[in-house]
Design an enzyme around this catalytic site. Structure first.
Site, PDB file in Angstrom:
ATOM      1  N   ASN C 153       6.768 -14.749  -1.551  1.00  0.00           N
ATOM      2  CA  ASN C 153       7.855 -14.139  -2.312  1.00  0.00           C
ATOM      3  C   ASN C 153       8.850 -15.327  -2.703  1.00  0.00           C
ATOM      4  O   ASN C 153       9.822 -15.138  -3.382  1.00  0.00           O
ATOM      5  CB  ASN C 153       8.445 -13.178  -1.210  1.00  0.00           C
ATOM      6  CG  ASN C 153       8.497 -14.011   0.169  1.00  0.00           C
ATOM      7  OD1 ASN C 153       7.581 -14.219   0.729  1.00  0.00           O
ATOM      8  ND2 ASN C 153       9.660 -13.737   0.700  1.00  0.00           N
ATOM      9  N   SER C 201       4.753  -2.481  -1.618  1.00  0.00           N
ATOM     10  CA  SER C 201       6.032  -1.796  -1.495  1.00  0.00           C
ATOM     11  C   SER C 201       6.629  -1.564  -2.892  1.00  0.00           C
ATOM     12  O   SER C 201       6.561  -2.460  -3.768  1.00  0.00           O
ATOM     13  CB  SER C 201       7.094  -2.900  -1.010  1.00  0.00           C
ATOM     14  OG  SER C 201       8.322  -2.475  -0.571  1.00  0.00           O
ATOM     15  N   ALA C 202       7.050  -0.427  -3.139  1.00  0.00           N
ATOM     16  CA  ALA C 202       7.260   0.270  -4.283  1.00  0.00           C
ATOM     17  C   ALA C 202       8.558  -0.647  -5.067  1.00  0.00           C
ATOM     18  O   ALA C 202       8.435  -0.720  -6.287  1.00  0.00           O
ATOM     19  CB  ALA C 202       7.473   1.563  -4.310  1.00  0.00           C
ATOM     20  N   HIS C 203       9.457  -0.820  -4.164  1.00  0.00           N
ATOM     21  CA  HIS C 203      10.695  -1.437  -4.880  1.00  0.00           C
ATOM     22  C   HIS C 203      10.718  -2.729  -5.384  1.00  0.00           C
ATOM     23  O   HIS C 203      11.409  -3.439  -6.108  1.00  0.00           O
ATOM     24  CB  HIS C 203      12.073  -1.524  -3.868  1.00  0.00           C
ATOM     25  CG  HIS C 203      11.816  -2.381  -2.745  1.00  0.00           C
ATOM     26  ND1 HIS C 203      12.584  -3.489  -2.778  1.00  0.00           N
ATOM     27  CD2 HIS C 203      11.074  -2.571  -1.717  1.00  0.00           C
ATOM     28  CE1 HIS C 203      12.428  -4.154  -1.823  1.00  0.00           C
ATOM     29  NE2 HIS C 203      11.451  -3.754  -0.890  1.00  0.00           N
ATOM     30  N   THR C 239       7.326  13.248   8.046  1.00  0.00           N
ATOM     31  CA  THR C 239       7.254  14.047   6.686  1.00  0.00           C
ATOM     32  C   THR C 239       7.263  13.016   5.458  1.00  0.00           C
ATOM     33  O   THR C 239       7.967  12.092   5.610  1.00  0.00           O
ATOM     34  CB  THR C 239       8.580  14.984   6.488  1.00  0.00           C
ATOM     35  OG1 THR C 239       8.483  15.815   7.883  1.00  0.00           O
ATOM     36  CG2 THR C 239       8.501  15.810   5.226  1.00  0.00           C
ATOM     37  N   CYS C 327      22.164 -21.605   4.731  1.00  0.00           N
ATOM     38  CA  CYS C 327      23.403 -21.292   4.493  1.00  0.00           C
ATOM     39  C   CYS C 327      23.801 -19.822   3.924  1.00  0.00           C
ATOM     40  O   CYS C 327      24.617 -19.160   4.352  1.00  0.00           O
ATOM     41  CB  CYS C 327      24.439 -22.250   3.670  1.00  0.00           C
ATOM     42  SG  CYS C 327      24.306 -24.116   4.309  1.00  0.00           S
TER      43      CYS C 327
HETATM   44  C1  LIG Z   1      11.825  18.295  16.370  1.00  0.00           C
HETATM   45  C2  LIG Z   1      11.184  17.298  15.435  1.00  0.00           C
HETATM   46  N1  LIG Z   1      10.942  16.148  15.874  1.00  0.00           N
HETATM   47  C3  LIG Z   1      10.407  15.222  14.982  1.00  0.00           C
HETATM   48  C4  LIG Z   1      10.315  15.608  13.389  1.00  0.00           C
HETATM   49  C5  LIG Z   1       9.660  14.660  12.582  1.00  0.00           C
HETATM   50  O1  LIG Z   1      10.519  14.235  11.553  1.00  0.00           O
HETATM   51  P1  LIG Z   1      10.288  13.577  10.078  1.00  0.00           P
HETATM   52  O2  LIG Z   1       9.515  14.435   9.542  1.00  0.00           O
HETATM   53  O3  LIG Z   1      11.450  13.252   9.599  1.00  0.00           O
HETATM   54  O4  LIG Z   1       9.403  12.479  10.542  1.00  0.00           O
HETATM   55  C6  LIG Z   1      10.470  16.827  13.305  1.00  0.00           C
HETATM   56  C7  LIG Z   1      10.265  17.423  11.499  1.00  0.00           C
HETATM   57  O5  LIG Z   1       8.922  17.461  11.295  1.00  0.00           O
HETATM   58  C8  LIG Z   1      10.998  17.669  14.069  1.00  0.00           C
HETATM   59  O6  LIG Z   1      11.329  18.922  14.018  1.00  0.00           O
HETATM   60  C1  LIG Z   2       5.817 -10.829   0.636  1.00  0.00           C
HETATM   61  C2  LIG Z   2       6.775  -9.724   1.258  1.00  0.00           C
HETATM   62  N1  LIG Z   2       6.243  -9.087   2.201  1.00  0.00           N
HETATM   63  C3  LIG Z   2       6.808  -8.009   3.012  1.00  0.00           C
HETATM   64  C4  LIG Z   2       8.227  -7.804   2.178  1.00  0.00           C
HETATM   65  C5  LIG Z   2       8.884  -6.577   3.039  1.00  0.00           C
HETATM   66  O1  LIG Z   2       8.740  -5.287   2.117  1.00  0.00           O
HETATM   67  P1  LIG Z   2       9.928  -4.417   2.648  1.00  0.00           P
HETATM   68  O2  LIG Z   2      11.172  -4.825   2.216  1.00  0.00           O
HETATM   69  O3  LIG Z   2       9.298  -3.350   1.523  1.00  0.00           O
HETATM   70  O4  LIG Z   2       9.741  -3.994   3.935  1.00  0.00           O
HETATM   71  C6  LIG Z   2       8.708  -8.460   1.257  1.00  0.00           C
HETATM   72  C7  LIG Z   2       9.797  -8.216   0.587  1.00  0.00           C
HETATM   73  O5  LIG Z   2      10.990  -8.154   1.255  1.00  0.00           O
HETATM   74  C8  LIG Z   2       7.891  -9.461   0.769  1.00  0.00           C
HETATM   75  O6  LIG Z   2       8.363 -10.296  -0.306  1.00  0.00           O
HETATM   76  S1  FES Z   3      26.527 -22.808   6.404  1.00  0.00           S
HETATM   77 FE1  FES Z   3      25.643 -24.378   5.718  1.00  0.00          FE
HETATM   78  S2  FES Z   3      27.409 -25.679   5.143  1.00  0.00           S
HETATM   79 FE2  FES Z   3      28.304 -23.892   5.579  1.00  0.00          FE
END
Ligand SMILES: Cc1ncc(COP(=O)(O)O)c(C=O)c1O
Ligand SMILES: Cc1ncc(COP(=O)(O)O)c(C=O)c1O
Ligand code: FES
Ligand code: FES
Lengths: 141, 389, 389
Positions: C153, C201-203, C239, C327
């Site tokens: 990266n 990673s999508a972003h 979910t 820094c």
């Molecule tokens: C009581 C409870 N805990 C945990 C979860 C899991 O949450 P999530 O689906 O956001 O992972 C749910 C819903 O599915 C829930 O109703």
């Molecule tokens: C090489 C690499 N691995 C892992 C990550 C972590 O991905 P994310 O930010 O989607 O958790 C990044 C980006 O931050 C990356 O550049």
């Molecule tokens: S944090 Fe490195 S010079 Fe200020």
């Protein structure tokens, strides 16, 4: 999730109900497993003249019983013994994998009803010699 | 069939208009990485995340430094339990939870057995309530964590959280509560209720899916579940889902406005549905507590019939609901929650949960009651069980 | 100052118009829970998730059953490494990785020491390339996992993934690669390259933040990182962030169209920027490999100056970039990646990474070169280091 044929048989199940003084009655499954199927047969000259069912179960179970009764009416008891859940699944245009066992229940309910008929009439039905209905109720699915 | 009535708000909710509106600009305008604070785009994102954090923290009476964003309720539950277990294993290997927790808690506890942890699963009564005496007597010197859900997702029962918090505190044991269903439906005060860790999820209260939160009281020893970058004060790595976090914040902001009003309106509608079903359909069993229950939850078992067939027929009439039947989930057993309340398997298979929202109208309610009446009659007519009774 | 030039696409990217468009209806129209397949709203969501899964799987030549959604690259890295380690600890406790991995990999390996695992960190040469001979000689009977990033990266160096895959396969060791930066920038073929696990990673490619993926070859033994519900074939509970998954799928679909064209255009623009800086600014050091590098990555160290001050001045001119200087991050040491390539601390502090996108124009490039020239001159004029040389 279900095919149109399944939904049709589920919405409008054929042959619902019971037959008074039925020649063979079979019940399989249990409430613990969420499915009970009861099949009534009217048999004349070893031909299944009528079949009716009552089912406690999911959409697939209800559609399977409906289709199964449709398929065996008019069959001879020897043909009916050969009857397998595959025929039901096929006729329904397929079932989701987790629902195939509901069609097995239909096959077993028919076997169980035929067994009851054999007991009542002291007949030996080829293919049912080693059948004991109790076996089917021990485990869910 | 044109009418659509969504009564599965415990599964997930529609994202609110205002939430979508708020999220919009974080896709292609303010799309900076919050960790890139050196330039403007990054600072803006950082600010948005911190604003949301403050909103959520305020709502539960937490300090914003005690609030961490996660990918949802399941991640939060896993983090809380594994994180506390692994960080405190020198103190003990015993966890107390209940038989009616969400699988995110139960399966996590089971997994921890592999690492030498042991779990006590508390019973519940017929209403889904735990017994505080059993809780107390389950505490051992090795107990490092009590994890008891705030409100149950299936039957809606609300536990005596403050009392549990007091017991945990007395014994110096960390107390985690899964408040995924409770957030936005009951008043939560982590300070007053002595909660040390709390799981939240945005999509249960009109926020987007895939974003959640965790409250971690200052000073609690917990390992990371996700290691890596320094995000979330070094406690949860990964580029923040800024747009989702903004949406979570907005959903909580909306929930906190007119909170009491919202809850009492919901309760009223819920009661109408509950009464309507009880009075119009014979042989039904209410699941959960009659009063100590979530304001949006109605759960009955309909004897002699199976839940999946009910749901299919409801769907045909445009009504979305859920069931604790094994046949819906493809598993062997019906809901572990219903079984824990003492229901027999057969009855549990015939359970249907309706969870309403503020959009649910009286007209909807009447239509649902009428529809259910017909469906149950129809299915009972073909059920072999009915006659045997 | 009105011009805005975003050259930090390795940190995160703007979400593409078409992606936003595609996501829209999953907020308040098709908002069902994919696990609620019994009714229409649920089925629609499920379908959307499965379509996205197929798109992403196809793009990397995987089977769709081998593709799992996560909350991002960090979760995927954590899952891959902890999951494989915990599931295979009966086979061994040794992991091989490199000194230039993302912190999501490095900190995870460090954490695993607590559980008795040991890690070998491979060196890299001045271009950031690992040595395949060192890899081979580091393999021990206890080695259960090789985790080597696809492309770095910071410096953009692309590793010989297929050769690494072959070595891992020969020795029957699981091979994980962090392809977060590579996805959408290089052709990935998990089958041909013998990749067993891969983080995405999508972003980083025009998708939303907070959603990622993991490829897991069929048959690989791996524990869950997040236990709970049966989502993602029981391998990752929670979910599904449906709208984000849909966005991820769309971003990949866009990337897969005109892929070669996109890469060659990007490479051309990148080369212009690289040449421009080299030819216009004295005393610069190119970081990373001259050719085996990501098509969007330009990373130089500017001697005698410090990165944060450069970034601040760039920001004033509307240019967003990043630096490996300590820094900027508030840590003590400059980028571990730059140090691993053999840069001295002083030089590493003066590094600036520009990561372009397809929106980057020649005009932008010229403006950046001109601006950088001025900034470096200005900062060097006040640097005591320059004079001592
Ligand atoms: C009581 C409870 N805990 C945990 C979860 C899991 O949450 P999530 O689906 O956001 O992972 C749910 C819903 O599915 C829930 O109703
Ligand atoms: C090489 C690499 N691995 C892992 C990550 C972590 O991905 P994310 O930010 O989607 O958790 C990044 C980006 O931050 C990356 O550049
Ligand atoms: S944090 Fe490195 S010079 Fe200020
Ligand atoms: S009756 Fe339970 S799955 Fe069919």
């Amino acid at each position: 999730m279900y095919t149109e044929i399944v939904m049709d048989h589920f919405k409008n199940p054929r042959n619902v109900g019971s037959i008074e003084n039925a020649d063979g009655v079979g019940q399989v499954g249990n409430a613990k497993c969420g499915d009970i199927m009861k099949i009534y047969l009217k048999i004349n000259d070893d031909i299944i003249e009528d079949a009716k069912f009552e089912t406690f179960g999911c959409g697939s179970a209800i559609a399977s019983s409906s289709m199964a009764t449709e398929l065996i009416i008019g069959k001879s008891i020897n043909e009916a013994v050969e009857f397998s859940n595959k025929a039901v699944v096929e006729a329904l245009g397929g079932l989701p994998p987790v629902k195939v066992h509901c069609s097995v229940l239909a096959e077993q309910a028919i076997k169980s009803a035929l067994y009851d008929y054999a007991q009542k009439t002291n007949k030996v039905i080829k293919g049912l010699e080693n059948y004991t209905p109790e076996d089917e109720e021990v485990h869910c699915h | 069939m044109n009418r659509k009535i969504y009564l599965d708000n415990a599964a997930t909710t529609k994202v609110k208009k205002e939430v979508i509106e708020e999220m919009k600009s974080y896709f292609d305008e303010m799309y900076g990485n919050p960790s890139s604070g050196i330039y403007e785009l990054g600072r803006r994102s950082k600010e948005a995340v911190e604003n949301a954090r403050k909103t959520v923290a305020d709502f539960i009476n937490a300090d914003e430094k005690e609030l961490y964003f996660t990918a949802g309720g399941s991640e939060s539950d896993n983090w809380a339990i594994k994180g506390v277990a692994f960080a405190n294993k020198d103190k003990g290997n015993h966890i107390i939870t209940t038989k009616i927790e969400h699988h995110a808690v139960l399966h996590t506890c089971e997994y921890l057995e592999k690492f030498g942890f042991e779990t006590t699963y508390l019973d519940v009564d017929e209403y889904g309530m735990i017994d505080l005496e059993q809780l107390k007597s389950s505490i051992k010197p090795e107990t490092i964590l009590i994890s008891i859900m705030y409100a149950n997702n299936e039957i809606g029962t609300i536990q005596p959280i403050e009392k549990i918090g007091e017991i945990a505190k007395e014994h110096n044991i960390i107390f985690h509560t899964d408040a995924v269903q409770a957030l936005g439906a009951v008043r939560i005060d982590v300070k007053k209720q002595h909660i040390d860790l709390m799981s939240m999820s945005a999509h249960k209260l009109g926020g987007p899916k895939g974003i959640g939160g965790m409250y971690i009281r200052k000073g609690i020893k917990i390992d990371n579940l996700i290691h890596g970058g320094g995000q979330e004060r070094g406690k949860r790595a990964g580029t923040e889902g800024v747009q989702n976090i903004v949406g979570f914040g907005k959903a909580v902001e909306l929930a906190s406005k007119n909170f009491e009003q919202y809850v009492s309106k919901l309760t009223e509608t819920r009661n109408k549905l509950m009464e309507g079903i009880k009075n119009n359909i014979p042989d039904v069993v209410l699941n959960g507590h009659p009063t100590m229950r979530l304001p949006n939850n109605v759960n009955f078992s309909y004897q002699y019939v199976e839940g999946e067939s009910i749901l299919l027929l409801l769907d045909m009439d445009g009504i979305a609901a859920s069931s604790g039947s094994a046949c819906t989930s493809g598993s062997l057993d019906p809901s572990h929650v219903l079984l824990a309340t003492g229901l027999d398997h057969g009855t549990a298979h015939g359970s249907i949960r309706f969870t309403i929202s503020e959009e649910t109208t009286d007209e909807d309610i009447n239509f649902v009651i009428e529809t259910m009446k017909n469906i149950i009659e129809k299915l009972r007519a073909i059920s072999p069980l009915k006659k045997n009774m």
